[in-house]
Design a protein around this motif. Structure first.
Motif, PDB file in Angstrom:
ATOM      1  N   THR A  54       0.832  -1.201   0.000  1.00 40.67           N
ATOM      2  CA  THR A  54       0.000   0.000   0.000  1.00 40.67           C
ATOM      3  C   THR A  54       0.865   1.248   0.000  1.00 40.67           C
ATOM      4  OG1 THR A  54      -1.724  -1.180   1.191  1.00 40.67           O
ATOM      5  CG2 THR A  54      -1.828   1.217   1.227  1.00 40.67           C
ATOM      6  N   GLU A  55       1.890   1.276   0.837  1.00 39.22           N
ATOM      7  CA  GLU A  55       2.791   2.426   0.882  1.00 39.22           C
ATOM      8  C   GLU A  55       3.524   2.601  -0.445  1.00 39.22           C
ATOM      9  OE1 GLU A  55       3.275   4.676   3.393  1.00 39.22           O
ATOM     10  OE2 GLU A  55       1.553   3.697   4.328  1.00 39.22           O
ATOM     11  N   TYR A  56       4.029   1.517  -1.001  1.00 39.22           N
ATOM     12  CA  TYR A  56       4.780   1.563  -2.249  1.00 39.22           C
ATOM     13  C   TYR A  56       3.892   2.021  -3.400  1.00 39.22           C
ATOM     14  CZ  TYR A  56       7.525  -0.080  -6.229  1.00 39.22           C
ATOM     15  OH  TYR A  56       8.213  -0.168  -7.416  1.00 39.22           O
ATOM     16  N   SER A  57       2.683   1.492  -3.469  1.00 39.02           N
ATOM     17  CA  SER A  57       1.796   1.866  -4.566  1.00 39.02           C
ATOM     18  C   SER A  57       1.347   3.312  -4.454  1.00 39.02           C
ATOM     19  CB  SER A  57       0.586   0.940  -4.628  1.00 39.02           C
ATOM     20  OG  SER A  57      -0.190   1.060  -3.462  1.00 39.02           O
ATOM     21  N   SER A  58       1.180   3.838  -3.251  1.00 35.90           N
ATOM     22  CA  SER A  58       0.800   5.245  -3.115  1.00 35.90           C
ATOM     23  C   SER A  58       1.928   6.170  -3.575  1.00 35.90           C
ATOM     24  CB  SER A  58       0.392   5.566  -1.679  1.00 35.90           C
ATOM     25  OG  SER A  58       1.482   5.420  -0.808  1.00 35.90           O
ATOM     26  N   VAL A  59       3.172   5.770  -3.345  1.00 35.54           N
ATOM     27  CA  VAL A  59       4.307   6.554  -3.840  1.00 35.54           C
ATOM     28  C   VAL A  59       4.342   6.513  -5.365  1.00 35.54           C
ATOM     29  CG1 VAL A  59       6.835   6.622  -3.953  1.00 35.54           C
ATOM     30  CG2 VAL A  59       5.697   6.320  -1.757  1.00 35.54           C
ATOM     31  N   LEU A  60       4.131   5.339  -5.948  1.00 38.37           N
ATOM     32  CA  LEU A  60       4.121   5.225  -7.405  1.00 38.37           C
ATOM     33  C   LEU A  60       3.003   6.057  -8.028  1.00 38.37           C
ATOM     34  CD1 LEU A  60       4.776   1.434  -8.041  1.00 38.37           C
ATOM     35  CD2 LEU A  60       6.336   3.337  -8.428  1.00 38.37           C
TER      36      LEU A  60
END
Length: 81
Positions: A54-60
């Motif tokens: 979730t954190e990684y996808s929000s950054v992307l």
């Protein structure tokens, strides 16, 4: 704090799944407590990776939105050439 809630939430879901499994099999729910711990650990690990994703996808998504905004601003502003 969100990582902790994800891990704990998934862990308790794993515990409920294990107890449901034993209930379907008509076995004693407290017969093998190590099985409960394994289920909680596996589901807790899945909860941790769900949080990380979730954190990684929000950054992307934020990076991609910034790229799109920058491209649109270049297209709408007249060039001085």
């Amino acid at each position: 704090m969100a990582a902790l809630t994800s891990v704990l939430g998934f862990s308790f879901f794993g515990l409920a799944a294990r107890m449901g499994q034993l209930g379907i099999q008509h076995r004693n729910v407290m017969s093998n407590p190590s099985g409960h711990l394994i289920a909680m650990g596996v589901f807790g690990f899945a909860g941790y990776w769900a949080h990380v994703w979730t954190e990684y996808s929000s950054v992307l998504i934020a990076q991609k939105e910034a790229e799109i905004r920058e491209r649109r601003s270049r297209l709408t502003t007249p060039s001085d050439s």
